[in-house]
Design a protein around this motif. Structure first.
Motif: not given
Length: 420
Positions: A114-122, A127-130, A134-138
């Protein structure tokens, strides 16, 4: 509002058995006492009181040295007896430089992530949500805010599952005074509290080897959390931790590669021998961090770790780079006293203009890394020891430099504050 996504329909999260329960006490400036019972699929509102505003402390903390304590015994009901596919691991700081590699490594070993991320990361929220999905695939990506405990707990409540292990790769991007305490201490503590409230019995913390000599705010913030994490394990024998203190990352040594490639001199302070490190790659460090999830010999220990090979000074790093380029070394030696003078001026200006406190802190950060080795500090001699700094992995700085010379520093962004 929080949104959670799974990018792999075959990946499942496991709720706790109905008869499972635990209790914990966590004491801090926020919490006097929390007692939590487990839940079948949902979590009641937290009893945590965050009505008091957060205030960071500037007290100097005694360094915590590497632990040689034996691994603690675990019961047959421990998550360590489960198959990885049945272990739910919460990762905070999942989109950071190391965090994204940790997520990848966990997924490759079959854990439920379960990866917690901000809605705008990086960096600077580029980085967008999409792009994050993609970056945290699987992995199961949950968009939430680790700086807000209520938001984080609500997000985990919406998932309706238990947590076995929390892995924190959180780190302040700037190293500024307030940001350090907000991320390296407060947000990291939020992840511990939220994870414990969902049943977590093990916490893997990505810290830094430099906290053994805490002169900077981010070091004090990290060290304060380390102390409280150890206290939690001391108070609850069913809870364990692993504190990982890596040396320098490859990317922190790659800032001058493209400049030197373009014909510029390699800049170093003093004679280039003021400090040394055993740099480690992001992939090797991620592998070591994931080892800490199940390895019982890493339980309740402070684990300094470096990469393979000998410790390298800035002079040796520069010589390596010129050798790979097939050029005669060309160095620019900067007196360390210049930084001391600049820091003195900034410290004076902060007394008049308090808003400049971060600028003064950045100067101190630069001075620290220019003169302090990223190696184990021997408490008996007061000297840094390459021999006592453990090595792990297979990736070398030589290979990293070769890659950067061919492909550039894409994907190795140095963050918001850099020296070169």
């Amino acid at each position: 509002m929080s949104l959670c996504f799974s990018s792999n329909s075959l990946l499942t999260l496991h709720s706790p058995p109905k008869n499972q329960s635990f209790s914990t006490r966590f004491s801090s400036q926020f919490i006097n006492q929390i007692q939590v019972s487990s839940f079948p699929c949902s979590l009641k509102s937290s009893s945590l009181n965050l009505s008091q505003p957060f205030k960071h402390s500037i007290q100097r903390l005694n360094p915590i040295t590497a632990s040689t304590a034996p691994a603690v015994e675990t019961t047959s009901s421990s998550f360590r007896s489960k198959n990885p596919k049945d272990i739910n691991i919460l990762v905070v700081g999942s989109t950071g430089y190391i965090g994204k590699f940790v997520v990848k490594e966990l997924v490759s070993r079959g854990f439920n992530v379960i990866a917690i991320a901000r809605e705008r990361s990086g960096i600077k929220g580029k980085n967008s949500k999409e792009e994050t999905l993609n970056q945290l695939n699987r992995a199961n990506v949950c968009f939430s805010d680790v700086t807000q405990l209520d938001s984080l707990e609500k997000s985990l409540e919406n998932l309706g599952v238990s947590i076995d292990v929390v892995v924190s790769c959180l780190a302040s991007r700037s190293g500024g005074v307030k940001d350090s305490w907000k991320i390296d201490y407060e947000a990291t503590k939020n992840s511990l509290v939220a994870g414990r409230n969902r049943g977590a019995s093990h916490f893997v913390l990505l810290s830094a080897i430099c906290v053994q000599k805490p002169l900077l705010e981010f070091q004090r913030a990290k060290l304060k959390f380390e102390v409280e994490l150890m206290k939690e394990a001391e108070d609850d024998k069913g809870f364990t931790y692993s504190i990982v203190r890596p040396t320098a990352f490859f990317k922190s040594l790659g800032g001058q590669v493209e400049l030197v490639k373009d014909g510029k001199p390699y800049v170093m302070f003093g004679d280039g021998k003021l400090c040394a490190c055993k740099p480690i790659s992001e992939a090797d460090l991620a592998s070591f961090i994931v080892d800490c999830v199940l390895s019982e010999d890493k339980i309740n220990r402070v684990l300094p770790i470096g990469g393979p090979g000998k410790a390298l000074t800035p002079l040796e790093q520069g010589e390596l780079l010129f050798r790979l380029l097939g050029r005669e070394p060309k160095f620019l030696k900067v007196p360390i006293g210049i930084m001391d003078f600049a820091i003195g001026v900034l410290d004076f200006l902060v007394k008049i203009f308090p808003s400049m406190e971060d600028a003064a802190e950045y100067g101190k950060i630069g001075r620290y890394y220019a003169a302090e080795s990223m190696l184990i500090l021997d408490p008996e001699t007061g000297e840094y020891s390459a021999e006592k700094t453990p090595s792990y992995g297979k990736d070398t700085l030589d290979e990293f430099f070769q890659t950067v010379l061919k492909e550039g520093m894409a994907g190795q962004e140095l963050g918001e504050q850099t020296i070169f």
